[in-house]
Design a protein around this motif. Sequence first.
Motif, PDB file in Angstrom:
ATOM      1  N   PHE A 284     -50.035 -38.413  19.761  1.00  9.04           N
ATOM      2  CA  PHE A 284     -48.878 -39.171  19.284  1.00  9.04           C
ATOM      3  C   PHE A 284     -48.141 -38.310  18.268  1.00  9.04           C
ATOM      4  O   PHE A 284     -48.730 -37.861  17.282  1.00  9.04           O
ATOM      5  N   ILE A 285     -46.851 -38.068  18.522  1.00 10.72           N
ATOM      6  CA  ILE A 285     -46.027 -37.247  17.632  1.00 10.72           C
ATOM      7  C   ILE A 285     -44.919 -38.103  17.056  1.00 10.72           C
ATOM      8  O   ILE A 285     -44.149 -38.720  17.788  1.00 10.72           O
ATOM      9  N   ASN A 286     -44.840 -38.127  15.734  1.00 13.54           N
ATOM     10  CA  ASN A 286     -43.801 -38.883  15.035  1.00 13.54           C
ATOM     11  C   ASN A 286     -42.881 -37.895  14.327  1.00 13.54           C
ATOM     12  O   ASN A 286     -43.305 -37.192  13.408  1.00 13.54           O
ATOM     13  N   LEU A 287     -41.634 -37.824  14.767  1.00  8.96           N
ATOM     14  CA  LEU A 287     -40.670 -36.889  14.204  1.00  8.96           C
ATOM     15  C   LEU A 287     -39.841 -37.589  13.130  1.00  8.96           C
ATOM     16  O   LEU A 287     -39.065 -38.497  13.428  1.00  8.96           O
ATOM     17  N   ASN A 295     -45.424 -35.620  12.178  1.00 10.06           N
ATOM     18  CA  ASN A 295     -46.827 -36.031  12.059  1.00 10.06           C
ATOM     19  C   ASN A 295     -47.435 -36.102  13.456  1.00 10.06           C
ATOM     20  O   ASN A 295     -46.918 -36.808  14.322  1.00 10.06           O
ATOM     21  N   VAL A 296     -48.522 -35.385  13.656  1.00 12.46           N
ATOM     22  CA  VAL A 296     -49.155 -35.297  14.975  1.00 12.46           C
ATOM     23  C   VAL A 296     -50.578 -35.839  14.889  1.00 12.46           C
ATOM     24  O   VAL A 296     -51.403 -35.318  14.132  1.00 12.46           O
ATOM     25  N   THR A 297     -50.859 -36.877  15.663  1.00 10.89           N
ATOM     26  CA  THR A 297     -52.207 -37.440  15.724  1.00 10.89           C
ATOM     27  C   THR A 297     -52.800 -37.134  17.088  1.00 10.89           C
ATOM     28  O   THR A 297     -52.223 -37.474  18.120  1.00 10.89           O
ATOM     29  N   ILE A 298     -53.950 -36.464  17.067  1.00  9.04           N
ATOM     30  CA  ILE A 298     -54.620 -36.045  18.297  1.00  9.04           C
ATOM     31  C   ILE A 298     -55.884 -36.885  18.470  1.00  9.04           C
ATOM     32  O   ILE A 298     -56.784 -36.850  17.619  1.00  9.04           O
ATOM     33  N   THR A 311     -55.273 -35.792  12.350  1.00  6.70           N
ATOM     34  CA  THR A 311     -53.841 -35.865  12.066  1.00  6.70           C
ATOM     35  C   THR A 311     -53.387 -34.626  11.309  1.00  6.70           C
ATOM     36  O   THR A 311     -54.041 -34.195  10.360  1.00  6.70           O
ATOM     37  N   TYR A 312     -52.260 -34.051  11.771  1.00  7.69           N
ATOM     38  CA  TYR A 312     -51.669 -32.876  11.128  1.00  7.69           C
ATOM     39  C   TYR A 312     -50.208 -33.191  10.809  1.00  7.69           C
ATOM     40  O   TYR A 312     -49.542 -33.930  11.546  1.00  7.69           O
ATOM     41  N   ALA A 313     -49.710 -32.616   9.737  1.00  5.54           N
ATOM     42  CA  ALA A 313     -48.288 -32.725   9.397  1.00  5.54           C
ATOM     43  C   ALA A 313     -47.686 -31.327   9.455  1.00  5.54           C
ATOM     44  O   ALA A 313     -48.271 -30.360   8.952  1.00  5.54           O
ATOM     45  N   TYR A 314     -46.504 -31.221  10.091  1.00  5.14           N
ATOM     46  CA  TYR A 314     -45.823 -29.937  10.262  1.00  5.14           C
ATOM     47  C   TYR A 314     -44.436 -30.001   9.629  1.00  5.14           C
ATOM     48  O   TYR A 314     -43.791 -31.056   9.591  1.00  5.14           O
ATOM     49  N   ASP A 315     -44.001 -28.842   9.154  1.00  3.60           N
ATOM     50  CA  ASP A 315     -42.645 -28.700   8.647  1.00  3.60           C
ATOM     51  C   ASP A 315     -41.740 -28.393   9.842  1.00  3.60           C
ATOM     52  O   ASP A 315     -41.916 -27.370  10.513  1.00  3.60           O
ATOM     53  N   LEU A 316     -40.793 -29.264  10.125  1.00  4.23           N
ATOM     54  CA  LEU A 316     -39.930 -29.093  11.297  1.00  4.23           C
ATOM     55  C   LEU A 316     -38.958 -27.930  11.169  1.00  4.23           C
ATOM     56  O   LEU A 316     -38.347 -27.518  12.157  1.00  4.23           O
ATOM     57  N   ARG A 325     -55.711 -34.188   8.200  1.00  2.54           N
ATOM     58  CA  ARG A 325     -56.758 -35.168   7.903  1.00  2.54           C
ATOM     59  C   ARG A 325     -57.629 -35.269   9.157  1.00  2.54           C
ATOM     60  O   ARG A 325     -57.248 -35.869  10.154  1.00  2.54           O
ATOM     61  N   LEU A 326     -58.795 -34.621   9.088  1.00  2.16           N
ATOM     62  CA  LEU A 326     -59.680 -34.563  10.246  1.00  2.16           C
ATOM     63  C   LEU A 326     -60.613 -35.762  10.268  1.00  2.16           C
ATOM     64  O   LEU A 326     -60.882 -36.394   9.236  1.00  2.16           O
ATOM     65  N   GLN A 327     -61.128 -36.061  11.444  1.00  3.59           N
ATOM     66  CA  GLN A 327     -62.019 -37.214  11.602  1.00  3.59           C
ATOM     67  C   GLN A 327     -63.222 -37.120  10.669  1.00  3.59           C
ATOM     68  O   GLN A 327     -63.621 -38.103  10.045  1.00  3.59           O
ATOM     69  N   ASN A 328     -63.799 -35.920  10.545  1.00  3.22           N
ATOM     70  CA  ASN A 328     -64.989 -35.737   9.711  1.00  3.22           C
ATOM     71  C   ASN A 328     -64.704 -35.885   8.215  1.00  3.22           C
ATOM     72  O   ASN A 328     -65.618 -36.083   7.417  1.00  3.22           O
TER      73      ASN A 328
END
Length: 387
Positions: A284-287, A295-298, A311-316, A325-328
């Motif tokens: 799921f990618i939220n732009l 914000n990318v949730t895998i 979940t990762y956040a990227y600079d567009l 923010r990893l599951q572990n």
Amino acid sequence: MTFKKIMLFLHRWIGLLSGLVVFIVSITGAIYVFEKELFALFHPSYVTVTAQKGEKILPLSIMKANAQHVTDHPINIIRVPATTDQQQVYIFESLKRRPKKDIVGVFINKEIIYWDRIFVDPYSGKVLGKIDVETNFFWIVRQIHQFLYLRRDVGSTIVGSSVLLFIITLLSGLFLWWPKNRKVAVKRLKINFNAKWKRLNYDLHQVLGFYAFFVAMAIAATGLVWSFKWWETSIYWLMDGKRPNTQIEEPTAPNNTMREASIVSLDLIWSDVVNKHTVHQGIFINLLHEVSQANVTIYHTGNTLWSASDTYAYDLRNGKPYFKRLQNDKTLGMKWRNSNYDIHVGKIAGRTGMWIAFIASLICASLPVTGFCIWYGRKFKKKKMRS
């Protein structure tokens, strides 16, 4: 008045008070359990594609550009299917909600300004279809389920209060059902389908209610998370001792010159995501264009009973990651919250769990009906005897 009579009084009148809402919420919930499967059944051309041998998936930027051609609003959500679903489409959405302070009227559709969902063939880039989510059957079902199609703050209070009352009726019903000995227990676990209507209705109410008790409690408890913030906070407190910070920070020094840059950086982001997770259960990618953020949730299986995701956040502006923010790394409360929906619909236990949730929801819908028949039958019988 004995304790049993108090329980019977609560069970009867609380059930009558909340019965109609519980019936509506349970029926719509049963439908929504298989929302994805039913949508595919009724719209097969929108959600399935046929890939030729060796055919590669197009860059995400090309698919997004093709989807943008059929909507007047900016694309800000991308849903990528699991790597095991090679015949599934990519979904692009343009969604804008009205600020809470600007919401007028009593119905839920006043909260959304626009919401288009576009289905794209990832191999050819062809747009297979577009729907207005606000008028889609399954979205309406969900809004009835959560808010009775009323404004969120109004509907969630009514639904949440009714579900809380339903939990009380479940607990009081279990108390009233509880047998004195094993012989009575065996009798109360069976439905006599050869009995007359009133007896059959009574058996359907108490026996089905007992069998569905634990699943119904789980569905009700997880559903309250969307109605009451205090309920969600309480569960966080039980698991973590406090409500954890789940916010994702924004990139530094955002600017407004990024519509062109985002087209290029989207493929850089996607390349990094694919390198991190060659196998996944959906993305799921939220732009967030206004702050230059993606914000990318895998979602992945992981070695856990929870619904696992990273979940990762990227600079567009440059496609570089700056937050993760990893599951572990999640607290117990965060793992529960991320799994709450899957628990609610039974998806946490796969297709079997979804069928269990579906059947339990139908039973929950039947309980107010059979309960009302028991109450009305006894009341009518008393009036008839007096006359």
